[in-house]
Design an enzyme around this catalytic site. Sequence first.
Site: not given
Ligand code: FDA
Length: 304
Positions: A181, A128, A285-286
């Site tokens: 990733r 990560d 954080r979620r």
């Molecule tokens: P964005 O935050 O723009 O959200 C887009 C849409 O997705 C939202 O409008 C909502 O609909 C949905 N959504 C997003 N989060 C949600 C939630 N908690 N509950 C419900 N809906 C939600 N970061 C990092 O810095 N280092 C890492 O190693 C990782 N590893 C990692 C692994 C995996 C499998 C995932 C999915 C994410 C990570 N992340 C991470 C976290 C990542 O950087 C980011 O903070 C989150 O995924 C939220 O960004 P989105 O791309 O989902 O888009």
Amino acid sequence: MPVLRSAFIALSKNRALRRFCEHSRFGRKMSSRFVAGLEIGDALRVAEAVNQQGMLVSLDSLGESAEAHRAAEIYHQLLDLISANKLKANISVKLTQMGLVLSPELAGSIAESLARHAKATGNFVRIDMEDSSLTQVTLDIVRRLHAKTELRGSIGIVIQAYLYRSQADVEQLIVEGIRVRLCKGAYKEPAEVAFPAKADVDKSYMQLTKLLLESSIYHGLATHDEAMIEAAKAFARERGIEPARFEFQMLYGVRRDLQRSLIREGYNVRVYVPFGREWYPYFMRRLAERPANVIFLAKNFFRS
Ligand code: FDA
């Protein structure tokens, strides 16, 4: 919403609330939407259920207080149990849990032993990415290990689209053949190192997605953002890139509808499944990412 977000970030650091939540049945019930459970057995049960829905898994052992070798031991056990139970799962590891801040040498040697174990069991270790003060040292460790012929393909990295440096990093990682990733990035970073505006982060995410998809390496696109996912699908279609050549990745409990519909359309989906006694900061954080989750959780809490 930014106010609520900051409130959840502040709460995620509140020790008294954390102690209460991590030790109460109420807290554990609340967290079960996003966290598999407290023990390895809970993680394996969830992994099996996720596999049965046609999705792959990456297991993440939560916790920052354990001693590095003890934290590593959990991952070694996981690699053996994944293999014994024939699960379609790999592991996601944070190098700070392996002592990175105090000793990059220790973290590097633990990552190496995990990569060797993964190689021996036909598995894969995803490292990560954490805050920007650790980007270079994390990349250096993964590159050094990947360069060892016997470990090739057993270790991969995470790149955060919000960092200005990421395009250059992705280009170099592709040359080296390292699996990436791609995520947007989860830490609070200063404007000197990261795009402050969401629109720029999204633009960077799409540019990097294209670079990754066009390489011949199997990468993961980690996002719940439907716009990013649709654009990635369209780009892959346009360039004749088969769905089997990459995977989408999402967090356990987040956008399960989207996870299922991608599977129905024939895409690979990997679900990131966290577990462990120290679940509180991850859970908060979620909520900070999407404060509306609180209403959703409350409704389900009183329903069941
Ligand atoms: P964005 O935050 O723009 O959200 C887009 C849409 O997705 C939202 O409008 C909502 O609909 C949905 N959504 C997003 N989060 C949600 C939630 N908690 N509950 C419900 N809906 C939600 N970061 C990092 O810095 N280092 C890492 O190693 C990782 N590893 C990692 C692994 C995996 C499998 C995932 C999915 C994410 C990570 N992340 C991470 C976290 C990542 O950087 C980011 O903070 C989150 O995924 C939220 O960004 P989105 O791309 O989902 O888009």
